[in-house]
Design an enzyme around this catalytic site. Structure first.
Site, PDB file in Angstrom:
ATOM      1  N   SER A 560      -0.825  -0.190  -6.055  1.00  0.00           N
ATOM      2  CA  SER A 560      -0.089  -1.059  -5.578  1.00  0.00           C
ATOM      3  C   SER A 560       1.369  -0.934  -6.235  1.00  0.00           C
ATOM      4  O   SER A 560       2.182   0.302  -5.944  1.00  0.00           O
ATOM      5  CB  SER A 560      -0.473  -2.387  -6.015  1.00  0.00           C
ATOM      6  N   ASP A 646      -4.688  -3.914   4.761  1.00  0.00           N
ATOM      7  CA  ASP A 646      -4.028  -4.489   3.458  1.00  0.00           C
ATOM      8  C   ASP A 646      -2.708  -5.169   4.088  1.00  0.00           C
ATOM      9  O   ASP A 646      -1.702  -4.726   4.842  1.00  0.00           O
ATOM     10  CB  ASP A 646      -3.643  -2.987   2.542  1.00  0.00           C
ATOM     11  N   HIS A 681      -6.190  -4.904   0.740  1.00  0.00           N
ATOM     12  CA  HIS A 681      -5.568  -4.399  -0.499  1.00  0.00           C
ATOM     13  C   HIS A 681      -6.467  -4.096  -1.705  1.00  0.00           C
ATOM     14  O   HIS A 681      -6.246  -3.246  -2.421  1.00  0.00           O
ATOM     15  CB  HIS A 681      -4.727  -5.518  -1.059  1.00  0.00           C
TER      16      HIS A 681
END
Length: 708
Positions: A560, A646, A681
């Site tokens: 991320s 995501d 995600h």
């Protein structure tokens, strides 16, 4: 089935379609923006081709992947249950079963109301009166992806509210179950955020919905079985910088709605017993002022406890009577702000407070007893034996429990759950996370080290490896460095597969995280963001100079915002790393932050800056954006891992980055893209599938540093 002996085909070559972006007099030609349209069959075909290439390129690692998966599985107690936590007349706990991907939520009745010691349950003996609240395996049947958002029982214990996501896009469906009959109620609400909060009338729930940019922007109140009446909108947040959350105080007295941006807070409160209650603002928002609220009863008076940073960079703790909440002059300081201690949290109970704070880069907790006269007694620090212990509150749903549930762990200490008698301080170890296969923490070492950044700043480094390992040794360096999030010591069963193969695991606690307080965070955001990247590189070089790692055997991993870190450091120091794993990586940040319609845009401007309006921010972000700074040079082997659904970091970012790297770089090192086609995600769902994913990345890492 892929024939491992067959010649490896060349990697997919994404077509180049010019798309010009113009801002602040700058033009950037983006050749791969066409990959953003996942409704285009050509995009899906390209991602499928990338997956096929990645599988072919890593087929030789299948035996190692299988070995690692088998090791994780063999060390994990697959049929297990958690330590029960008491609320009302029930003990609540979770179960897992061998062969099952997901957990099962259960409860059993309290047999002696005066006994607060959790029952001694085991995973095989039939538990008298056990009731299954929710079997996630049943809920997941027929779905390629499953995530449980919330599972909350009404205060009277009769109804369960739970939310599920079966796509991976973090939009949940809320359902209700009557625990007396086991029947699902007709009420169902689709498209909400993950959480749900009960009012104390046992029929009313609060939840949030998200806008088109996935921002939680509206709080709703719904009365179960209200003859088809729609939910009532309680509060809508119009400012696109702010996210909403809703919860109930542990005292059950108030429902709180918190609106927050990265730098500003505003909290509203209402009577939790009144299903029609109006909400009042605790303190009106002021730009740059953050605060949180907890309810306490001190000396028989309702008080709000507030952590705020008004005049205190690392926050101060105050109390104020509820009926004077809006008057700053009525605040009484309990803990003054300090430059060397970051106040993190305060939790209130009937007879004590628990204060969470950070000192010397680690989380700590303190117990504040409340005397019969309402005065605070001397605080008691809750300490543990090892230097790198992370400690915090466990499950403590009861306002007036005589015991405090605490959890503690380190890199080499499995999670330990304790009950602490608040009146005496007596501590009881209830459980240590089981690790099968004769695991001994004494076979490993962990310690804190320090590196020096290029500007002279000392950067903390956590290091763990097998005891007696001959150094230097191959090393995996992990980092994140954003949102004031802290990479605190945590035990990992899967990580043992790296350590036992002779790898060192290190964490670079770079600026942008919160390990050393608010100033540490401020030093790695906005126009200081590059400090995160140079700190990571400095830590990597320190590990080599200190003789922990040998040159040519240092790998890096981050996800991320930590994936942005990975992309940036491969541009900054590509020769430093033997391989890089970038998980759901935020590697095209400028394109994202320039588009207000996307998630991670308006709400993120406080973190990264607003490049639409600020020319300096635009060019600063452009100078570190991994995608826009891919250069005609050699790069290390790279494995990028992403998910099609995501909503936080779009799959298109790593897809574009990989395409640009392949087109531009000058070496023959592999650049791989692995896209989960049914995940979000958080990656793929189901514990066995997650173990396979971990095994995939670990096998690749071991191979690039020569431990495979």
């Amino acid at each position: 089935m892929i024939d491992a002996s067959a010649p490896l085909p060349g990697p997919p070559s994404a077509k180049r379609v010019d798309s010009t972006r113009r801002h602040h007099g700058d033009e950037f030609v983006d050749h791969y923006e066409w990959l953003r349209d996942k409704a285009d069959p050509a995009v899906i075909a390209h991602l499928d081709a990338e997956n096929a290439y990645t599988e072919a390129a890593t087929a030789h690692l299948e035996p190692l992947r299988q070995n690692i998966f088998d090791e994780i599985k063999a060390r994990t107690k697959e049929t297990d249950l958690s330590v029960p936590a008491r609320r009302g007349g029930w003990w609540y706990y979770g179960r897992t079963f061998e062969g099952k991907q997901y957990g099962v939520q259960c409860r059993c009745p309290v047999t002696d109301p005066e006994d607060w010691n959790p029952p001694q349950l085991d995973e095989v003996t039939e538990i008298p009166g056990e009731q299954v609240l929710l079997d996630q395996n049943v809920e997941a049947e027929g779905h390629d992806f499953f995530a449980l958002g919330a599972a909350g029982v009404s205060p009277d214990g009769n109804l369960l509210a739970y939310s599920v996501d079966v796509v991976g896009d973090e939009r949940y469906t809320l359902r209700f179950k009557d625990l007396r009959t086991g029947e699902l109620l007709a009420d169902e609400i689709a498209g909400i955020g993950a959480g749900v909060t009960w009012a104390t009338d046992n029929r009313t729930v609060y939840y949030v919905t998200v806008d088109e940019a996935w921002r939680p922007d509206t709080v709703w109140r719904y009365r179960i079985g209200a003859s088809g009446q729609p939910a009532e909108q309680v509060y809508h947040e119009a400012d696109e910088r702010f996210w909403l959350s809703v919860g109930r105080t542990r005292s059950d007295a108030y429902v709180l709605i918190a609106a927050g941006s990265s730098i500003t807070s505003e909290v509203r409160y209402a009577d939790a017993a009144d299903p029609h209650a109006e909400f009042s603002v605790v303190l009106p928002r002021r730009d740059g002022i953050e605060y949180s609220v907890e309810h306490a009863i001190i000396g028989g008076q309702d008080q709000f406890l507030m952590l705020h940073n008004d005049g205190a960079i690392n926050f101060t703790l105050v109390q104020v009577p509820v009926d004077q909440a809006g008057d700053p002059a009525a605040q009484q300081t309990l803990i003054a702000g300090r430059d060397d201690v970051r106040l993190d949290s305060v939790d209130a109970f009937a007879r004590h407070l628990v204060v969470g704070y950070r000192a010397d880069g680690l989380p700590r907790i303190e117990l504040w007893p409340i005397g019969a006269d309402g005065a605070f007694q001397p605080p008691q620090q809750i300490t543990f034996d090892t230097e790198l212990t992370s400690a915090g509150l466990g499950s403590n749903p009861n306002w007036d429990a005589p015991k405090l549930r605490v959890g503690a762990t380190s890199f080499i200490t499995p999670v330990r759950i304790y009950d602490i008698e608040t009146a005496t301080g007596e501590r009881t170890l209830l459980r240590e996370q089981p690790v099968l296969g004769e695991y001994r923490s004494a076979d490993y070492v962990e310690y804190r080290d320090w590196a020096y950044a290029q500007d002279g700043t000392r950067v903390p480094v956590s290091v763990v490896h097998r005891a007696g390992l001959e150094l230097p040794a191959p090393t995996l360096l992990y980092g994140y460095g954003a949102y004031e999030m802290c990479e605190d010591p945590q035990f990992s069963i899967s990580r043992l597969s790296l350590l036992d193969r002779g790898m060192v695991f290190a964490v670079a606690h770079v600026r942008g995280g919160g390990e050393l307080g608010r100033l540490w965070y401020d030093g790695g955001k906005l126009l200081e963001k590059k400090n995160s990247f140079s700190d990571f590189v400095a830590v990597g070089r320190h590990l080599i100079d200190a003789g922990i790692c040998r040159a040519g055997s240092l790998a890096a991993m981050g996800g991320s915002a930590g994936g942005l870190l990975m992309g940036a450091v491969t541009n900054l120091a590509p020769d430093l790393f033997a391989g890089v794993v970038a998980q759901v990586p935020f590697v095209d940040p400028l394109t994202t932050i320039l588009d207000p319609s996307l998630p991670l845009t308006v709400t993120e401007w406080d973190e990264w800056g607003n490049p639409l309006d600020d020319k300096d921010v635009y060019f600063y972000m452009k100078s570190y954006s991994p995608y826009e700074n891919v250069a005609h040079r050699d790069y290390p082997p790279i494995l990028a891992m992403t998910s099609l659904h995501d909503t936080r970091v779009y799959y298109v970012e790593p897809a574009k980055w990989v395409a640009a790297l392949r087109h531009t770089k000058t070496d023959e090192n592999p650049v791989l893209l692995k896209t989960e086609m049914n995940a979000g995600h958080g990656g793929i769902s189901g514990r066995y599938e997650r173990w396979k994913e971990i095994a995939f990345s670990y096998a690749w890492l071991l191979s690039v540093v020569g431990c495979g």
